[in-house]
Design a protein around this motif. Structure first.
Motif, PDB file in Angstrom:
ATOM      1  N   TYR A   1     -97.121  21.604  27.461  1.00 16.94           N
ATOM      2  CA  TYR A   1     -96.685  22.905  26.986  1.00 16.94           C
ATOM      3  C   TYR A   1     -95.427  22.774  26.129  1.00 16.94           C
ATOM      4  O   TYR A   1     -94.441  22.206  26.571  1.00 16.94           O
ATOM      5  CB  TYR A   1     -96.407  23.843  28.161  1.00 16.94           C
ATOM      6  CG  TYR A   1     -97.607  24.026  29.057  1.00 16.94           C
ATOM      7  CD1 TYR A   1     -98.715  24.739  28.626  1.00 16.94           C
ATOM      8  CD2 TYR A   1     -97.626  23.466  30.327  1.00 16.94           C
ATOM      9  CE1 TYR A   1     -99.820  24.905  29.443  1.00 16.94           C
ATOM     10  CE2 TYR A   1     -98.730  23.627  31.151  1.00 16.94           C
ATOM     11  CZ  TYR A   1     -99.818  24.343  30.708  1.00 16.94           C
ATOM     12  OH  TYR A   1    -100.905  24.499  31.514  1.00 16.94           O
ATOM     13  N   PRO A   2     -95.439  23.310  24.914  1.00 14.95           N
ATOM     14  CA  PRO A   2     -94.299  23.163  23.990  1.00 14.95           C
ATOM     15  C   PRO A   2     -93.235  24.250  24.172  1.00 14.95           C
ATOM     16  O   PRO A   2     -93.068  25.119  23.326  1.00 14.95           O
ATOM     17  CB  PRO A   2     -94.961  23.265  22.622  1.00 14.95           C
ATOM     18  CG  PRO A   2     -96.107  24.205  22.845  1.00 14.95           C
ATOM     19  CD  PRO A   2     -96.596  23.923  24.243  1.00 14.95           C
ATOM     20  N   PHE A   3     -92.518  24.229  25.299  1.00 14.33           N
ATOM     21  CA  PHE A   3     -91.461  25.210  25.527  1.00 14.33           C
ATOM     22  C   PHE A   3     -90.256  24.908  24.652  1.00 14.33           C
ATOM     23  O   PHE A   3     -89.862  23.756  24.510  1.00 14.33           O
ATOM     24  CB  PHE A   3     -91.021  25.207  26.994  1.00 14.33           C
ATOM     25  CG  PHE A   3     -92.049  25.785  27.921  1.00 14.33           C
ATOM     26  CD1 PHE A   3     -92.308  27.147  27.929  1.00 14.33           C
ATOM     27  CD2 PHE A   3     -92.762  24.969  28.776  1.00 14.33           C
ATOM     28  CE1 PHE A   3     -93.254  27.685  28.787  1.00 14.33           C
ATOM     29  CE2 PHE A   3     -93.700  25.492  29.636  1.00 14.33           C
ATOM     30  CZ  PHE A   3     -93.958  26.850  29.642  1.00 14.33           C
TER      31      PHE A   3
ATOM     32  N   ARG B   1     -86.573  31.322  28.987  1.00 18.36           N
ATOM     33  CA  ARG B   1     -86.400  31.660  30.398  1.00 18.36           C
ATOM     34  C   ARG B   1     -87.686  31.340  31.150  1.00 18.36           C
ATOM     35  O   ARG B   1     -88.781  31.678  30.693  1.00 18.36           O
ATOM     36  CB  ARG B   1     -86.079  33.147  30.547  1.00 18.36           C
ATOM     37  CG  ARG B   1     -85.776  33.531  31.969  1.00 18.36           C
ATOM     38  CD  ARG B   1     -85.428  35.031  32.043  1.00 18.36           C
ATOM     39  NE  ARG B   1     -86.023  35.575  33.226  1.00 18.36           N
ATOM     40  CZ  ARG B   1     -87.151  36.264  33.291  1.00 18.36           C
ATOM     41  NH1 ARG B   1     -87.811  36.541  32.199  1.00 18.36           N
ATOM     42  NH2 ARG B   1     -87.614  36.695  34.432  1.00 18.36           N
ATOM     43  N   ILE B   2     -87.547  30.664  32.288  1.00 18.47           N
ATOM     44  CA  ILE B   2     -88.683  30.386  33.165  1.00 18.47           C
ATOM     45  C   ILE B   2     -88.347  30.911  34.555  1.00 18.47           C
ATOM     46  O   ILE B   2     -87.183  31.142  34.880  1.00 18.47           O
ATOM     47  CB  ILE B   2     -89.036  28.885  33.220  1.00 18.47           C
ATOM     48  CG1 ILE B   2     -87.881  28.061  33.780  1.00 18.47           C
ATOM     49  CG2 ILE B   2     -89.469  28.379  31.840  1.00 18.47           C
ATOM     50  CD1 ILE B   2     -88.247  26.614  34.080  1.00 18.47           C
ATOM     51  N   SER B   3     -89.363  31.086  35.363  1.00 14.39           N
ATOM     52  CA  SER B   3     -89.189  31.568  36.730  1.00 14.39           C
ATOM     53  C   SER B   3     -89.607  30.476  37.707  1.00 14.39           C
ATOM     54  O   SER B   3     -90.584  29.757  37.461  1.00 14.39           O
ATOM     55  CB  SER B   3     -90.048  32.808  36.970  1.00 14.39           C
ATOM     56  OG  SER B   3     -89.653  33.845  36.107  1.00 14.39           O
ATOM     57  N   ILE B   4     -88.875  30.385  38.800  1.00 17.32           N
ATOM     58  CA  ILE B   4     -89.170  29.411  39.848  1.00 17.32           C
ATOM     59  C   ILE B   4     -89.358  30.198  41.137  1.00 17.32           C
ATOM     60  O   ILE B   4     -88.571  31.095  41.449  1.00 17.32           O
ATOM     61  CB  ILE B   4     -88.015  28.406  40.038  1.00 17.32           C
ATOM     62  CG1 ILE B   4     -87.656  27.728  38.710  1.00 17.32           C
ATOM     63  CG2 ILE B   4     -88.346  27.383  41.113  1.00 17.32           C
ATOM     64  CD1 ILE B   4     -88.735  26.870  38.125  1.00 17.32           C
ATOM     65  N   ARG B   5     -90.406  29.850  41.893  1.00 16.84           N
ATOM     66  CA  ARG B   5     -90.608  30.501  43.184  1.00 16.84           C
ATOM     67  C   ARG B   5     -91.076  29.470  44.209  1.00 16.84           C
ATOM     68  O   ARG B   5     -91.759  28.496  43.865  1.00 16.84           O
ATOM     69  CB  ARG B   5     -91.591  31.658  43.075  1.00 16.84           C
ATOM     70  CG  ARG B   5     -93.016  31.245  42.972  1.00 16.84           C
ATOM     71  CD  ARG B   5     -93.956  32.454  42.913  1.00 16.84           C
ATOM     72  NE  ARG B   5     -95.329  32.035  42.936  1.00 16.84           N
ATOM     73  CZ  ARG B   5     -95.966  31.442  41.938  1.00 16.84           C
ATOM     74  NH1 ARG B   5     -95.337  31.197  40.805  1.00 16.84           N
ATOM     75  NH2 ARG B   5     -97.223  31.091  42.066  1.00 16.84           N
TER      76      ARG B   5
ATOM     77  N   SER C   1     -94.037  30.831  33.537  1.00 20.29           N
ATOM     78  CA  SER C   1     -93.510  31.464  32.337  1.00 20.29           C
ATOM     79  C   SER C   1     -94.479  32.565  31.941  1.00 20.29           C
ATOM     80  O   SER C   1     -95.700  32.336  31.911  1.00 20.29           O
ATOM     81  CB  SER C   1     -93.380  30.443  31.215  1.00 20.29           C
ATOM     82  OG  SER C   1     -92.968  31.068  30.023  1.00 20.29           O
ATOM     83  N   ASP C   2     -93.953  33.742  31.664  1.00 17.56           N
ATOM     84  CA  ASP C   2     -94.781  34.882  31.265  1.00 17.56           C
ATOM     85  C   ASP C   2     -95.925  35.124  32.260  1.00 17.56           C
ATOM     86  O   ASP C   2     -97.053  35.418  31.868  1.00 17.56           O
ATOM     87  CB  ASP C   2     -95.325  34.676  29.855  1.00 17.56           C
ATOM     88  CG  ASP C   2     -94.209  34.516  28.830  1.00 17.56           C
ATOM     89  OD1 ASP C   2     -93.174  35.206  28.979  1.00 17.56           O
ATOM     90  OD2 ASP C   2     -94.363  33.713  27.890  1.00 17.56           O
ATOM     91  N   GLY C   3     -95.640  34.937  33.561  1.00 11.84           N
ATOM     92  CA  GLY C   3     -96.608  35.209  34.613  1.00 11.84           C
ATOM     93  C   GLY C   3     -97.630  34.118  34.874  1.00 11.84           C
ATOM     94  O   GLY C   3     -98.492  34.271  35.728  1.00 11.84           O
ATOM     95  N   GLN C   4     -97.549  32.988  34.152  1.00 10.21           N
ATOM     96  CA  GLN C   4     -98.511  31.905  34.320  1.00 10.21           C
ATOM     97  C   GLN C   4     -97.820  30.659  34.889  1.00 10.21           C
ATOM     98  O   GLN C   4     -96.838  30.180  34.320  1.00 10.21           O
ATOM     99  CB  GLN C   4     -99.156  31.538  32.969  1.00 10.21           C
ATOM    100  CG  GLN C   4     -99.944  32.656  32.344  1.00 10.21           C
ATOM    101  CD  GLN C   4    -101.194  32.986  33.135  1.00 10.21           C
ATOM    102  OE1 GLN C   4    -101.907  32.100  33.582  1.00 10.21           O
ATOM    103  NE2 GLN C   4    -101.448  34.268  33.328  1.00 10.21           N
ATOM    104  N   ASP C   5     -98.349  30.136  36.001  1.00  8.97           N
ATOM    105  CA  ASP C   5     -97.812  28.893  36.565  1.00  8.97           C
ATOM    106  C   ASP C   5     -98.100  27.747  35.614  1.00  8.97           C
ATOM    107  O   ASP C   5     -99.187  27.668  35.030  1.00  8.97           O
ATOM    108  CB  ASP C   5     -98.455  28.586  37.918  1.00  8.97           C
ATOM    109  CG  ASP C   5     -98.052  29.567  39.005  1.00  8.97           C
ATOM    110  OD1 ASP C   5     -97.031  30.257  38.835  1.00  8.97           O
ATOM    111  OD2 ASP C   5     -98.761  29.626  40.023  1.00  8.97           O
ATOM    112  N   PHE C   6     -97.117  26.865  35.441  1.00 10.47           N
ATOM    113  CA  PHE C   6     -97.330  25.717  34.552  1.00 10.47           C
ATOM    114  C   PHE C   6     -96.840  24.398  35.127  1.00 10.47           C
ATOM    115  O   PHE C   6     -97.099  23.341  34.556  1.00 10.47           O
ATOM    116  CB  PHE C   6     -96.669  25.942  33.185  1.00 10.47           C
ATOM    117  CG  PHE C   6     -95.162  25.919  33.217  1.00 10.47           C
ATOM    118  CD1 PHE C   6     -94.467  24.725  33.105  1.00 10.47           C
ATOM    119  CD2 PHE C   6     -94.439  27.084  33.371  1.00 10.47           C
ATOM    120  CE1 PHE C   6     -93.082  24.695  33.131  1.00 10.47           C
ATOM    121  CE2 PHE C   6     -93.054  27.077  33.389  1.00 10.47           C
ATOM    122  CZ  PHE C   6     -92.376  25.873  33.281  1.00 10.47           C
TER     123      PHE C   6
END
Length: 89
Positions: free
Chosen positions: A17-19, A24-28, A38-43
């Motif tokens: 993935y070319p971030f 901004r990313i999310s971690i849970r 990112s944007d609701g999709q796990d990567f």
């Protein structure tokens, strides 16, 4: 990112993935693992997190500091406020 302490972490990405830096990313937390999205999709999956005496929350945001998509590695940073709590970005 302002005042405060930061925590750096490395994410193993499921694909190339070319971030861009600054994204901004999310971690849970799910079980014993921390998943990146990112944007609701796990990567990806958090592989390493900087040693800290701060209790990790179940969810927090980070900012991409380096992306090596061909190696499927992403480095990111989360910001702590003056009370050593994670700030929302």
């Amino acid at each position: 990112m302002g005042e405060g302490q930061t925590i750096d972490f490395t994410v193993l990405m499921a694909g190339a993935y070319p971030f861009r830096m600054g994204k901004r990313i999310s971690i849970r937390k799910e079980g014993d693992l921390f998943l990146a999205s990112s944007d609701g999709q796990d990567f990806g999956l958090v592989k390493e997190m900087q040693e800290t005496d701060v209790r990790m929350p179940d969810a927090f945001d980070g900012i991409v500091t380096e992306s090596r998509c061909e190696q499927r590695i992403l480095k990111a940073r989360a910001l702590l406020d003056k009370n050593h709590s994670f700030q929302s970005l």
